[in-house]
Design an enzyme around this catalytic site. Sequence first.
Site, PDB file in Angstrom:
ATOM      1  N   HIS A  59     -22.382 -29.984  15.356  1.00 37.80           N
ATOM      2  CA  HIS A  59     -20.975 -30.286  15.061  1.00 37.80           C
ATOM      3  C   HIS A  59     -20.512 -31.508  15.853  1.00 37.80           C
ATOM      4  CE1 HIS A  59     -16.704 -29.753  14.294  1.00 37.80           C
ATOM      5  NE2 HIS A  59     -16.487 -29.802  15.602  1.00 37.80           N
ATOM      6  N   CYS A 153      11.817  -2.277  -0.483  1.00 38.52           N
ATOM      7  CA  CYS A 153      12.034  -3.016  -1.735  1.00 38.52           C
ATOM      8  C   CYS A 153      13.519  -2.924  -2.091  1.00 38.52           C
ATOM      9  CB  CYS A 153      11.166  -2.464  -2.864  1.00 38.52           C
ATOM     10  SG  CYS A 153      11.632  -0.799  -3.402  1.00 38.52           S
ATOM     11  N   HIS A 155      14.909  -1.363  -4.341  1.00 35.86           N
ATOM     12  CA  HIS A 155      15.331  -0.026  -4.765  1.00 35.86           C
ATOM     13  C   HIS A 155      15.583   0.896  -3.575  1.00 35.86           C
ATOM     14  CE1 HIS A 155      12.718  -1.791  -7.958  1.00 35.86           C
ATOM     15  NE2 HIS A 155      13.803  -1.525  -8.665  1.00 35.86           N
ATOM     16  N   HIS A 218      15.449   7.197 -12.053  1.00 36.62           N
ATOM     17  CA  HIS A 218      15.589   7.228 -10.601  1.00 36.62           C
ATOM     18  C   HIS A 218      14.267   6.805  -9.976  1.00 36.62           C
ATOM     19  CE1 HIS A 218      19.063  10.405 -10.889  1.00 36.62           C
ATOM     20  NE2 HIS A 218      19.382   9.212 -11.397  1.00 36.62           N
ATOM     21  N   CYS A 311     -15.499  -2.028   2.561  1.00 36.64           N
ATOM     22  CA  CYS A 311     -16.808  -1.463   2.205  1.00 36.64           C
ATOM     23  C   CYS A 311     -17.235  -1.880   0.801  1.00 36.64           C
ATOM     24  CB  CYS A 311     -16.783   0.054   2.339  1.00 36.64           C
ATOM     25  SG  CYS A 311     -15.414   0.841   1.445  1.00 36.64           S
ATOM     26  N   HIS A 748     -14.449   5.325  -0.498  1.00 39.30           N
ATOM     27  CA  HIS A 748     -15.430   4.583   0.292  1.00 39.30           C
ATOM     28  C   HIS A 748     -16.634   4.222  -0.576  1.00 39.30           C
ATOM     29  CE1 HIS A 748     -17.301   3.145   3.913  1.00 39.30           C
ATOM     30  NE2 HIS A 748     -18.318   3.971   3.794  1.00 39.30           N
TER      31      HIS A 748
END
Length: 794
Positions: A59, A153, A155, A218, A311, A748
């Site tokens: 580098h 949110c 709501h 609702h 995973c 998983h």
Amino acid sequence: MTCKHVDSAELRVPTPAQSVYREDCTQCFDSIDDPTGLNVCLYCFNGGCCSDRNHAKIHHDSSRHPMVLNIKRKRKRTKREEPPQKISKLAILAETEDDRYDTTTEVRCYECGMENVDKSSGKLSAVVDGVLRANTFAKRAEVQAWEQEITACEHTLCLEQGPARQIESQSLGHCSMCDLKGNLWLCLQCGNLGCGRQQYGGVGGNSHGLKHTELTNHAVAVKLGSLTPDGTADIYCYTCNEERTDPELAAHLGHWGINIAEREKTEKSLTEMQIEQNLKWEFSMTTEDGKELKPMFGEGFTGLKNLGNSCYLASILQCLFSMPAFAARYFHPQEPPPAVPNPAEDLETQLRKVADGLLSGRYSYPDSDVIASEDSPYIPHQKGLAPAMLKHLIGRGHEEFSTMRQQDAFELFLHLLKLVTRSQHTSPAHDPVKAFRFVMEQRLQCISCNRVRYRTDEQDNISIPVPVRRKLRVINSDETDEKPKDEFEPVTLKECLDTFTGAEEVELTCPGCNSKAGFTKRSLFKTFPDVLAVNARRFELVNWVPTKLDVPVVVDDEPFHLDSYMSSGQQDGEELLPEDADTSAATQFQPNAVAVEQLEAMGFPRVRCEKALHATGNGDAETAMNWLFSHMEDPDIDTPLDLGGSNSTGTSTSVDAESVEMMAAMGIGAPQARKALKETGGDVSRAVDWVFNHPDDQGEMEDETAQADAQVQGISGEKTMAGNSDLPAKFRLQSIVCHKGASIHAGHYVAFIRKLIPDEGSQSWVLYNDEKVVKAVDVEEMKKFAYVYFFGRA
């Protein structure tokens, strides 16, 4: 002697927006835990190893950045008497890095040839302190590992409640629409109590909470059993279809006479259930008599750390880099790394880095930081490698893969193949995705006039439906109220392939005889790949939510033939349908209106709905939805339905120059315009939307488009067909990705791969469970319930 660079104008403290690579090398997995440590460039904050590979020196030679901070870290050793306890969300402690490690640092200057430069001189003190305090990829992943990003949110913030009343305790005992006493959700707007959806954590439920929302609109509900005195709870917004927080939860509950300080948590939260589901695979790390499976080490036996619900990525990477095509393309231990200015942001570099990490064996050894006592049978597993840089590149600009949430492993596989194909492959390197490509040939025959049409489609996978046959269940009088789990009859892989390639009827108007009697449709292999990727679709709709079914699919270890599934092409005496009727044929297809309405209500665009119904025989919404879930990554998924001609390949690499110019007039660069038009089938309006939804995608340069064209051209300039048609077409199972959990977006993933075991001289199955790599013992059972199968040509 003082280093002349300590006051350099280029020395600056890293900003919060800058990435500091101070844990592992950007070009290999050597890290600050190695004896020589890691050199972090004090100018661009690239991390480079300084051992035998010395990527830090490479580098410096390319960038001419002279000063680095060498960081060495040594784990404070811990003693293990027994196997580790399972991690739980409640057991996570605020352990600092100083509690776990002893760290030493030293400033070095390449140009001056100096080591241990005084860190208090010039600008060094502030810069070094900034580097050590900066967050890294791995640190960000650790912080988010067990927590989803849950926010409020509109709501929950603007919740309007009905007239206040006291809800009596006996009314909080069961669902208002059934007798269920658990998994109960209280509507915060009107106080109704409804049971939840069954798929969440495998807990019983009849979705009456959702039914209440559909009847009343609702939106916000709270799970009663998750309430704690300190004000935490599971809150769900059905309108957003997301978990949310409610800053005024105590007041909203008080409106219904519920004192949150007096509530006691009686059920697991959604996050805790997901963690528990993710950790259940720990049980498969032991034999039947309870002994831990012996860890494996060496070349090709290196594990990957879980970066927090990653995973799905680890399992796919293990399978891909076990294949000869990917290993040959990216594993070059004797070659220098690609010469790029920012290795961490270069896909080629990061794929090579992962290939080296997984295949070289350089990092596959027991965790030396754990000491087992003499009397303990425990053998430490590996630390595992953290592919954080590759995960960042794969997810950049992608709505799902850029998050810390669990994702569908098969969708990730398709997305990664697309990224690899679009990357540069300079001769003699070849695109490894070619190993997966093959051609399917579809045959349409009019039921009335018997004329036929053939079309070919290039693919890199097949998604096969798994027939569902529930076992009859005998109900005993002493059964509990809990709904018993469904059991299914096993099916063979051959039965699934027979269903996938079987003939079906589709509703189309014949362009040759104008008959509305319909067509028979059948798809068979025209060529075969070197590696056949198979996704087993074991899902059905439950309350319009795809739910996984544990249908056993019997797959033998022995090679099997696909010769009987090969297309024979046009036969003597068959009359083809007229080619000039292609467009009218496509427009005459009338999709099932009821199914379209149902699919659109789920959020699918109309173009995708029509394409799915056409591909599945214009039947019901559930079958079409299953097709959509398995074809989300198709490059032409948003291309309007077209029956095509005999030479159709399903995709197009050409881009209309006039469309590019139109988008350029809107201020969109040509590379982005080209990419967007290819992604949207040439539709300028949708291409503009695509650009705004993918702001980080840099698009395609003209030479990339030309390369894509060249990849499908032979030496003669004629189009070559993917795969090969040689017989016998014999395949053998090489690896599988398995999933445990009720939904593909939770639970998983692990991988099982057939490997040559060095000490045994024969092949056996190996389990890759994140950083743990062990010889598998229960493969036959796992094969029956695998989510993705990879078959190699034998």
